[in-house]
Structures are given as structure tokens and as C-alpha cells.
Design a protein around this motif. Structure first.
Motif, PDB file in Angstrom:
ATOM      1  N   TRP A 570       0.855  -1.193   0.000  1.00 21.54           N
ATOM      2  CA  TRP A 570       0.000   0.000   0.000  1.00 21.54           C
ATOM      3  C   TRP A 570       0.896   1.251   0.000  1.00 21.54           C
ATOM      4  O   TRP A 570       1.068   1.903   1.026  1.00 21.54           O
ATOM      5  N   PRO A 571       1.466   1.604  -1.128  1.00 23.03           N
ATOM      6  CA  PRO A 571       2.382   2.756  -1.179  1.00 23.03           C
ATOM      7  C   PRO A 571       1.623   4.084  -1.208  1.00 23.03           C
ATOM      8  O   PRO A 571       0.415   4.126  -1.449  1.00 23.03           O
ATOM      9  N   GLY A 572       2.347   5.154  -0.957  1.00 20.49           N
ATOM     10  CA  GLY A 572       1.787   6.507  -1.060  1.00 20.49           C
ATOM     11  C   GLY A 572       1.629   7.221   0.267  1.00 20.49           C
ATOM     12  O   GLY A 572       1.425   8.441   0.299  1.00 20.49           O
ATOM     13  N   MET A 573       1.741   6.488   1.377  1.00 15.96           N
ATOM     14  CA  MET A 573       1.475   7.123   2.671  1.00 15.96           C
ATOM     15  C   MET A 573       2.573   8.089   3.099  1.00 15.96           C
ATOM     16  O   MET A 573       2.316   9.015   3.871  1.00 15.96           O
ATOM     17  N   ALA A 574       3.805   7.909   2.619  1.00 12.33           N
ATOM     18  CA  ALA A 574       4.861   8.874   2.959  1.00 12.33           C
ATOM     19  C   ALA A 574       4.525  10.251   2.392  1.00 12.33           C
ATOM     20  O   ALA A 574       4.800  11.285   3.024  1.00 12.33           O
ATOM     21  N   HIS A 575       3.912  10.283   1.229  1.00  5.93           N
ATOM     22  CA  HIS A 575       3.542  11.567   0.637  1.00  5.93           C
ATOM     23  C   HIS A 575       2.328  12.179   1.329  1.00  5.93           C
ATOM     24  O   HIS A 575       2.184  13.403   1.381  1.00  5.93           O
ATOM     25  N   VAL A 576       1.460  11.321   1.885  1.00  5.85           N
ATOM     26  CA  VAL A 576       0.388  11.848   2.738  1.00  5.85           C
ATOM     27  C   VAL A 576       0.995  12.530   3.962  1.00  5.85           C
ATOM     28  O   VAL A 576       0.556  13.609   4.379  1.00  5.85           O
ATOM     29  N   LEU A 577       2.024  11.905   4.536  1.00  8.60           N
ATOM     30  CA  LEU A 577       2.693  12.509   5.695  1.00  8.60           C
ATOM     31  C   LEU A 577       3.311  13.858   5.356  1.00  8.60           C
ATOM     32  O   LEU A 577       3.399  14.739   6.216  1.00  8.60           O
ATOM     33  N   MET A 578       3.745  14.049   4.117  1.00  4.64           N
ATOM     34  CA  MET A 578       4.295  15.353   3.731  1.00  4.64           C
ATOM     35  C   MET A 578       3.203  16.421   3.774  1.00  4.64           C
ATOM     36  O   MET A 578       3.445  17.563   4.193  1.00  4.64           O
ATOM     37  N   ALA A 579       1.996  16.068   3.335  1.00  4.64           N
ATOM     38  CA  ALA A 579       0.881  17.017   3.429  1.00  4.64           C
ATOM     39  C   ALA A 579       0.521  17.274   4.892  1.00  4.64           C
ATOM     40  O   ALA A 579       0.232  18.418   5.282  1.00  4.64           O
ATOM     41  N   VAL A 580       0.549  16.239   5.730  1.00  3.46           N
ATOM     42  CA  VAL A 580       0.286  16.414   7.156  1.00  3.46           C
ATOM     43  C   VAL A 580       1.342  17.333   7.779  1.00  3.46           C
ATOM     44  O   VAL A 580       1.026  18.157   8.643  1.00  3.46           O
ATOM     45  N   ALA A 581       2.597  17.196   7.331  1.00  2.00           N
ATOM     46  CA  ALA A 581       3.662  18.064   7.841  1.00  2.00           C
ATOM     47  C   ALA A 581       3.366  19.525   7.520  1.00  2.00           C
ATOM     48  O   ALA A 581       3.564  20.421   8.361  1.00  2.00           O
ATOM     49  N   GLY A 582       2.893  19.811   6.311  1.00  2.00           N
ATOM     50  CA  GLY A 582       2.531  21.187   5.963  1.00  2.00           C
ATOM     51  C   GLY A 582       1.355  21.689   6.781  1.00  2.00           C
ATOM     52  O   GLY A 582       1.319  22.846   7.201  1.00  2.00           O
ATOM     53  N   TYR A 583       0.392  20.810   7.008  1.00  2.00           N
ATOM     54  CA  TYR A 583      -0.786  21.139   7.830  1.00  2.00           C
ATOM     55  C   TYR A 583      -0.354  21.530   9.240  1.00  2.00           C
ATOM     56  O   TYR A 583      -0.785  22.555   9.785  1.00  2.00           O
ATOM     57  N   ASN A 584       0.531  20.734   9.837  1.00  2.00           N
ATOM     58  CA  ASN A 584       0.995  21.024  11.192  1.00  2.00           C
ATOM     59  C   ASN A 584       1.922  22.230  11.231  1.00  2.00           C
ATOM     60  O   ASN A 584       1.935  22.976  12.216  1.00  2.00           O
ATOM     61  N   PHE A 585       2.687  22.441  10.180  1.00  2.00           N
ATOM     62  CA  PHE A 585       3.541  23.633  10.111  1.00  2.00           C
ATOM     63  C   PHE A 585       2.696  24.897  10.226  1.00  2.00           C
ATOM     64  O   PHE A 585       3.035  25.818  10.977  1.00  2.00           O
ATOM     65  N   ALA A 586       1.585  24.948   9.499  1.00  2.00           N
ATOM     66  CA  ALA A 586       0.724  26.133   9.538  1.00  2.00           C
ATOM     67  C   ALA A 586       0.081  26.308  10.903  1.00  2.00           C
ATOM     68  O   ALA A 586      -0.126  27.431  11.366  1.00  2.00           O
ATOM     69  N   ARG A 587      -0.220  25.224  11.569  1.00  2.00           N
ATOM     70  CA  ARG A 587      -0.914  25.314  12.853  1.00  2.00           C
ATOM     71  C   ARG A 587       0.016  25.703  13.990  1.00  2.00           C
ATOM     72  O   ARG A 587      -0.394  26.408  14.915  1.00  2.00           O
ATOM     73  N   PHE A 588       1.271  25.249  13.949  1.00  2.00           N
ATOM     74  CA  PHE A 588       2.130  25.404  15.117  1.00  2.00           C
ATOM     75  C   PHE A 588       3.322  26.336  14.910  1.00  2.00           C
ATOM     76  O   PHE A 588       3.923  26.769  15.887  1.00  2.00           O
ATOM     77  N   GLN A 589       3.681  26.633  13.675  1.00  2.00           N
ATOM     78  CA  GLN A 589       4.912  27.393  13.449  1.00  2.00           C
ATOM     79  C   GLN A 589       4.686  28.810  12.946  1.00  2.00           C
ATOM     80  O   GLN A 589       5.657  29.530  12.726  1.00  2.00           O
ATOM     81  N   LEU A 590       3.437  29.224  12.774  1.00  2.00           N
ATOM     82  CA  LEU A 590       3.185  30.524  12.156  1.00  2.00           C
ATOM     83  C   LEU A 590       2.508  31.492  13.104  1.00  2.00           C
ATOM     84  O   LEU A 590       1.718  32.331  12.689  1.00  2.00           O
ATOM     85  N   ASN A 591       2.808  31.416  14.381  1.00  2.00           N
ATOM     86  CA  ASN A 591       2.292  32.373  15.347  1.00  2.00           C
ATOM     87  C   ASN A 591       3.447  33.205  15.875  1.00  2.00           C
ATOM     88  O   ASN A 591       4.583  32.761  15.940  1.00  2.00           O
TER      89      ASN A 591
END
Length: 841
Positions: A570-591
Motif C-alpha cells: 500500500w504505497p503513497g502514505m509517505a507523501h500523505v505525511l508530507m501534506a500532514v507536515a505542511g498542515y501542522n507547520f501552519a498550525r504550530f509554526q506561524l504564530n
């Protein structure tokens, strides 16, 4: 039972209808005109009845509380105001003063608890309001304010602020606090609008509300300015802002100069003000045009008031004495005092002051801020000023035996203690200096000197286990999760430096304590997260929601390792994690401000790089599978073009490249300003730039991994998409960009499904018994990705399932080891700096 007819009322509360259809209150989506507000006030006043009674109001910054407050004032009922979020304070004052009626916010109208038909109290005809002193709550000592006090102070404030019907004030301070209440009174007096909110200034939603309601002012205490720096206020575009007011304690002169200059450049004024509850709120203000040149002054008396300075034996400066129509009637210590009339004619402020030739007044200390240690009279304010001159923010307290000082930042306590001993002549052993990350403050923003003294107290007992009952329990969870000793009620997970690596542990503990969490809990203050009574006995369901980002991280690492170990494909989940990383970057690193953002981003990047390099170095030494390029995370540039084991850590490398590039980009002032002004358009522009490489329009020098910037930026955009059309637009971009990315429909479908889950499902229902396991997998996902390359190859031929389980266990063990090492180093550094006992402060 005493029967009393209703006396004169407070005019600004009794004459609301004269402003007719002018907007009076903006509460959520509701806009209430003055006529409509007057109708609601009249209805509650009628419910209070024609007999004058003592009314207690548990007040919040909401419409019900405002209506209840105005109803009592307009009908002539003396009002005892307490905070709605401190039930212990309400209980204490109800026990001490036995009010006839208790009012609380309800669901659309105030709830009245009539404890008797009349009143058991003798109430002086002039008595209008009872407030706790100096930001305290629950103490039996109250300030007695008259109808004239409230009206006169509202008129004085409205005059020097030039408040008009076009003004709108956002309620940034609690209603029960005299400063916050004065904002309400002065604006209602002039027919201006109130934007009712209990949002913190660190919450982006507050600024969205401020802009959408075209608010013209907000009130701040000194601590608010620290929060404003964190959220990047100096770079905000606030076209409707007309002025900013400050009171609640001395604001350091450098901040006054900086914000006065900022206001001058941006077209708004800074009003530095001085007051006490005993003067109904305000006694002095510093005209904005004089602020930059006189940043240490309190200014001139408010209209109708006057100062004089009385000599104090043994001191060069005298005590500041204020006279004016806003001086309280006196204090109350018990119900019998409510019958008393005026017991004082002037207010002895307790502040030491001097008047300058310009006519401006300056407060230089407190009479009560002196202690005598080994026979020497020590001015605690002077101690703070000595340290401030050295660039050290400090709070000084003391007893007859010892001087206790909290200093903010990474300063050496021993050296500071020696310097102070030399400056003020005290023995070194009589001075205790404690380094803290942030000076302890009361909810009003004033320094908490009791907490400073407690730094020399014995270590407090460990907090009890079990469900949370209030802010202290939420504070304990955040303090332990983030290894912080300075968590206050106005702090948030993000403002305390939380990131995606600590988010999972904090959210799971809070969920167990509170029963459920709102999607934006990481932006809510400790006070806002405190559970309501109905939350405390919530039965746990078999299925309970868990945040989608946590579920995706946990599922992704299982699928990644399972695919590598040939348990399934079931490939492709590492690239999902890259999108999750961007999601968390916006939530926690931009204040926060630009520099505080950069520090947070670099700190978070370090929490990825350090454990990664440590493990890769071990793998390099223990096997022959890796090269020196892996050791410096440069295999993507220097490694072979064909896939070998040297490409095992490609995901770590690409994540570090992207996070590093974002830190550099946002350190540039124009990019920082653009991101703040266009929070959704900015990541969408980055997505567009990334898609140039995704579709081969621009070729990268990185030879092998597929380009991932666009996935990271899409996750970022999802976090910024607030409305349904915005989420739909981001989803449409994903639906157009993902298909064909790998040429494998199943793999592309996995990536697209992960992005859509992130966009549309804030939480996923999963069996409650799996929450801890999923949280562990999510927390250790990065570490499991690192370690599994050395674990699964030897076990997969025996049992793929065993290989996956062992890999996940190794990742959890490495995560726990890194966490233990990090916390140990931090504790030793803190102990070496003399931080003092763990706890608030």
C-alpha cells in the motif's frame, strides 16, 4: 427583611434608548441596536422587581452578562461583580455578603436566582457597584462605588479618548476587572459599539473578528504586549484601529516608545493610562503625542481629577494623592459596611511619585514595596529598576529575612545576585535570584508577587491524578507535556512553543481529562479549556473522535513499514505525511512575530534533525548500507541516481529541506508580511510554484525523489482554509494535481484520499481503547521511520507481521529515549540556572 424603594440610577445605563438604532453590541453573528439593548435591559430590570436588593453577577464577556449588569445599574440595585469562570470566588463572596439575588449568563437571557423576596441588607442610597481590589477575586474586601463614581469616570474617559458614536471597542479584558468595565461604561455613554468577545489576542479568530466588525480600539495590560509580539501585531493590517489603551501596571519605557512610534506610522494612537479600582478605573493618562518623549510618565489627571504629592518621612519622593468625583465611597469588609456612606474624600494611592516641570507626573515606586532586611530598608521597585538597566526583566518580592527575585530569560542567577548585593548592600545569602522563562502574572496581567515569593518555598506536592476540574489541571497537563514551569491562564499550547511532535501527547491527555476537545484547542487559552461542570462526568463512548492528523500519522507509519516488510502493498502514505507536515507547520509554526516564528521553526527543525543524524550515524557505523552523504542529509544531491539503501532516508531529507526553506523564506520581512496579510493565498502560491516541478515545467537539481513542496504547501493551505468554499477550492486543486503523480492509480488515490481526509474530517471516530495506541504510533512515527530500516530486513523473512511490530516497537523505544534525554538535559539546564521549584512562575 428590609424594604427599600429604588433610588437614582446610573444615567448611561438608564438612558440607552436615546441612541435608538445605533449599533450597540456585536455578539457573534448578532448585532443589537441601542433600542433593542434597552428593551432587553428593561425586561431583566423588571424581573429584578421594584424592591432594592443586593445582586451578585457572575460575569463573562457575553451579552447576557452585559444585559444583567446594565439592568442592575439602571434599576438602582447595588451590584457585586465576580468572574463567571471562578466559581470558588463567587461561592466565597456569596457566603460573605449573602446577596439577595444571584445572576448568571444563560442561554439568551440572564438566569436569576432569587434567594428572598426583599433584602436583608441596609443599602446606602448612593451604593451602585462592589468590585474586588487590585485584580483579586473572592476576597471579602471590596471597593464601594457610587452612581456618581461610575458616571463621572465614564465621562472623563470618553472625553480624553474622544469616543464617538462611530467607535467600536473589542472586549479584550474581563468585565469583572475595573479596566475592562471602564471600556464598556465609556463606550455606552457615548453611543459607541461593543464587540463582545472572550477570544485571546493570540487567537487568529480575534483579529478576524476585529477586522470584520471594524473595531476601532482595544485595551491592553503590560502582558498583552508580549502576546501582541508573539502574534506579529506590528505587521498586521488593521485599517479601522484608531487607538490602543494601556493600563493595569507599568509598561516598560522601551515598549511605550516602540508602540507609540508604530502607532504614529500606522495612523493610530497609544494612550498610556494609570488607575486603581478605588478610583473607579482611571486617574491619569499620557497624551499620545507626549508618549514617545516621556515613556516613563503616567501623564496628567483625567478631566475632573487632581493630584498632589504628600511628603513621606525618610523618602525623597512623596505619596501621590488623588481627588475627583470618581473616588470610591470607601471599602467594605462585611455586609454591615453596605449601609455606610462616604468614608473617604481623597484617594491615597500608595504610589511614590514626582511631578516634572512639564506638569507630567511620574510614579517611581510603592510605599508598600519596601522591606527591611538585616536593618536595611530595601525598595523592591528600585531592585527591579537596577535589573532593568542591565537589560534583565525582573519581579522582586521579599520578607523580613530575604529578597526574592524572578528574572526572565537565560541570565545567570548567581552573577545577578552578586551584582545586587554590591548595589544595595545586602549580604549575598539574603538574596535569592530565580531564572524563569516568563515572569509570573495575575489574570489581569499584573506581576504575581506571591508567586515570586513562592519560588523560595518548598517544592509543592505532586498534582493529583484524575479528571481535570479547572484551569490548574489543564495548566498541569501543558506544563508537564511541554516541560514548562510558567504556564498561565492566558497561555495557549502554541504560545508555549508546542509543535506537532508534542501535540499528540498533549491532546490525548487533555481529551482524557476534559472528555472532548474543540478543533482549535491548541489556540485556546488555559482558561478557555477549563471544563464546564457538565463535562466532568461525561461517560466515555466505545467510539470516540480522534483528530484526523493523528490518525493519518499513525496509519501512515504502519502502512509504510508494512509495505516495506511485504506484509501488504500500500504505497503513497509517505507523501500523505508530507501534506500532514505542511498542515501542522501552519498550525504550530506561524504564530508570533517574525523573529519568534523563526526561533520556533528552527527549534522544531532541530527536533527532527538531531535524532535523525544521531540514528543515521549509528546506522553508518553499524552497517555498510550508507554513505557520508547520508550523515549530512545530502544524499538527494550527492547520492546515486539509482535507488539503493542510501535512499532510505529520502523523506527525512526532503522534509528538512522544505522546513529549512520555509524558515528562510519567512525570515524575509516582505514574505512574512505577505503570509500574514494573505494567509490562504500565500500557501496556494507556494503550491503553484511546487506544481511547476510536479508537472516538469521547471526541473530540479535533486535527482531522484519526486518533488514534494506542492504537497507540503497543500497541507498548509488546508490548515488556512476556514470556509466551505475555501476547502472545496483546495480539494479541487488536489484532485487536479495528484492523479498521474506516480502513474500508479492506487498510489495516487491513497495520496488524494489522505489530503481529502485532512481537508474535510477534523476528527475520525475510532474505538476509544485504541486512542493511546494510535497516539503512541503518531508520536513515534518519525522515529519508527528512521529505525525500521535496520529492524525489518532481518525479521521479514521469518514473519512480516513480526517485522512490522518490532519496527514500531523500536521506533517507540527510540522516541522515548530521545524524549527522556531531551527532558533530562532541559531539567539539568534549568536546575543549573536556578529556576526554582516546578510550578507556575
Amino acid at each position: 427583611m428590609t424594604i427599600q424603594l429604588l433610588p437614582a440610577r446610573v444615567p448611561f445605563a438608564d438612558e440607552l434608548a436615546r441612541y435608538a438604532d445605533r449599533p450597540a453590541v456585536f455578539a457573534g453573528d448578532l448585532v443589537l441596536s441601542y433600542r433593542e439593548l434597552a428593551d432587553r435591559v428593561g425586561a431583566v430590570a423588571a424581573r429584578l422587581g421594584p424592591l432594592r436588593r443586593l445582586v451578585a453577577l457572575a460575569a463573562a464577556n457575553d451579552l447576557d452578562s452585559l444585559v444583567a449588569y446594565l439592568a442592575a445599574l439602571s434599576a438602582g440595585h447595588p451590584l457585586l461583580l465576580v468572574p463567571a469562570d471562578k466559581p470558588a470566588a463567587l461561592q466565597s463572596l456569596v457566603a460573605a455578603y449573602d446577596p439577595d439575588v444571584v445572576m448568571r449568563p444563560g442561554d439568551g437571557e440572564p438566569v436569576l436566582e432569587k434567594r428572598r423576596p426583599g433584602s436583608r441588607h441596609e443599602l446606602h442610597p448612593e451604593l451602585a457597584l462592589l468590585l474586588s481590589t487590585s485584580g483579586s477575586t473572592g476576597t471579602p474586601k471590596l471597593v464601594r462605588l457610587s452612581h456618581e463614581n461610575l458616571q463621572a469616570n465614564a465621562e472623563a474617559i470618553a472625553e480624553y479618548l474622544s469616543i464617538g458614536t462611530g467607535d467600536r471597542a473589542a472586549t479584550t479584558l474581563p468585565m469583572h476587572y475595573c479596566y475592562g468595565l471602564s471600556v464598556i461604561n465609556s463606550h455606552l455613554l457615548r453611543g459607541a459599539g461593543l464587540v463582545l468577545t472572550d477570544l485571546s489576542v493570540v487567537d487568529p479568530c480575534f483579529w478576524e473578528l476585529f477586522r470584520s466588525r471594524r473595531a476601532t480600539s482595544f485595551a491592553a495590560v503590560p502582558y498583552t504586549f508580549e502576546l501582541l509580539e508573539r502574534v506579529g501585531f506590528p505587521g498586521m493590517d488593521l485599517p479601522s484601529l484608531r487607538y490602543l489603551t494601556q493600563a493595569g501596571g507599568r509598561l516598560d519605557p522601551d515598549t511605550v516608545v516602540r508602540y507609540a512610534g508604530l502607532g504614529r506610522r500606522r495612523g493610530w494612537d497609544l494612550f498610556v493610562m494609570y488607575g486603581q479600582t478605588e478610583a473607579t478605573a482611571r486617574m491619569a493618562y499620557l497624551p499620545p503625542d507626549l508618549a514617545a518623549g516621556n515613556p516613563g510618565m503616567i501623564g496628567v489627571p483625567v478631566p475632573g481629577g487632581a493630584f498632589r504629592i504628600d511628603p513621606v518621612p525618610g523618602l525623597a519622593d512623596g505619596e501621590l494623592v488623588y481627588t475627583g468625583p470618581n473616588v470610591m465611597l470607601g471599602y467594605a469588609g462585611n455586609p454591615a459596611d453596605l449601609a455606610a456612606g462616604r468614608t473617604i474624600e481623597e484617594l491615597r494611592t500608595g504610589d511614590l511619585a514626582r511631578q516634572h516641570p512639564s506638569g507630567l507626573y511620574e510614579v517611581v515606586g510603592r510605599r508598600s514595596r519596601f522591606v527591611k532586611i538585616v536593618g536595611l530598608r530595601i525598595d523592591l521597585g528600585q531592585v527591579e529598576r537596577i535589573l532593568a538597566a542591565l537589560g534583565v526583566p525582573a519581579a522582586a518580592a521579599g520578607s523580613d529575612h530575604r529578597l526574592v527575585i524572578a528574572v526572565e530569560g537565560g541570565h545567570e542567577p548567581g552573577l545577578l545576585a552578586k551584582t545586587l548585593a554590591r548595589e544595595i548592600g545586602l549580604p549575598r545569602t539574603a538574596i535569592g535570584v530565580h531564572a524563569v522563562e516568563r515572569l509570573p502574572r495575575l489574570p489581569t496581567g499584573k506581576l504575581d508577587y506571591a508567586a515570586v515569593l513562592a519560588l523560595d518555598a518548598p517544592e509543592p506536592a505532586e498534582p493529583r491524578s484524575g479528571p481535570a476540574d479547572g484551569p490548574d489541571d489543564v495548566r498541569t497537563i501543558l506544563a508537564e507535556t511541554l516541560e514548562r514551569s510558567d504556564v498561565g491562564e492566558d497561555d495557549t499550547f502554541v504560545s508555549l512553543g508546542g509543535d506537532s511532535l508534542s501535540y499528540v501527547a498533549a491532546s490525548l491527555r487533555l481529551e482524557r481529562a476534559l472528555g472532548s476537545l474543540p478543533p482549535d484547542w491548541h489556540l485556546r487559552t488555559v482558561r478557555e479549556l477549563a471544563p464546564r461542570p457538565q463535562q466532568r462526568r461525561r461517560m466515555r463512548r466505545f467510539f470516540a473522535p480522534l483528530e484526523a492528523g493523528i490518525v493519518l500519522r499513525a496509519v501512515a507509519i504502519v502502512f509504510i513499514i508494512g509495505t516495506h516488510a511485504h506484509l501488504f502493498h500500500w504505497p503513497g502514505m509517505a507523501h500523505v505525511l508530507m501534506a500532514v507536515a505542511g498542515y501542522n507547520f501552519a498550525r504550530f509554526q506561524l504564530n508570533g512575530g517574525r523573529l519568534s516564528r523563526l526561533r520556533r521553526q528552527l527549534r522544531s527543525l532541530g527536533r527532527i534533525v538531531v535524532p535523525s543524524l544521531a540514528f543515521i550515524a549509528f546506522a553508518y557505523l553499524a552497517t555498510d548500507r550508507y554513505s557520508p552523504a547520508n550523515l549530512v542529509l545530502l544524499n538527494s544531491f550527492l547520492g546515486p541516481e539509482t535507488w539503493t539503501t542510501q535512499w532510505d532516508f529520502w523523506f527525512i531529507e526532503m522534509l528538512v529541506y522544505v522546513l529549512g526553506a520555509m524558515a528562510v523564506l519567512l525570515a524575509v520581512p516582505w514574505a512574512d508580511r505577505a503570509e500574514r496579510r494573505f494567509p490562504l493565498a500565500f500557501p496556494l502560491a507556494l503550491t503553484a510554484a511546487g506544481l511547476l516541478t510536479r508537472f516538469g515545467i521547471v526541473e530540479l537539481s535533486v535527482p531522484k525523489p519526486a518533488p514534494v513542496l506542492w504537497l507540503f504547501a497543500l497541507g498548509w493551505a488546508i490548515a488556512r482554509a476556514r470556509t466551505l468554499p475555501q476547502r472545496a477550492a483546495v480539494s479541487a486543486i488536489a484532485a487536479l494535481a495528484v492523479p498521474g503523480f506516480f502513474g500508479d492509480p492506487a498510489r495516487d488515490a491513497t495520496i488524494l484520499a489522505g489530503i481529502l481526509v485532512l481537508a474535510w474530517l477534523p476528527a475520525v471516530p475510532v474505538p476509544a481503547g485504541l486512542h493511546r495506541l494510535l497516539a503512541l504510533l503518531a508520536s513515534s512515527s518519525l522515529y519508527a521511520y528512521l529505525t525500521h530500516w535496520l529492524v525489518y530486513p532481518g525479521l521479514a523473512p521469518i514473519s512480516p507481521a513480526l517485522a512490522v511490530a518490532a519496527s514500531l516497537a523500536a521506533g517507540a523505544a527510540y522516541w522515548a529515549l530521545c524524549l527522556w534525554l531531551t527532558n533530562t538535559v532541559r531539567r539539568r539546564r534549568t536546575a543549573g540556572a536556578g529556576t526554582g521549584p516546578k510550578g507556575r512562575g
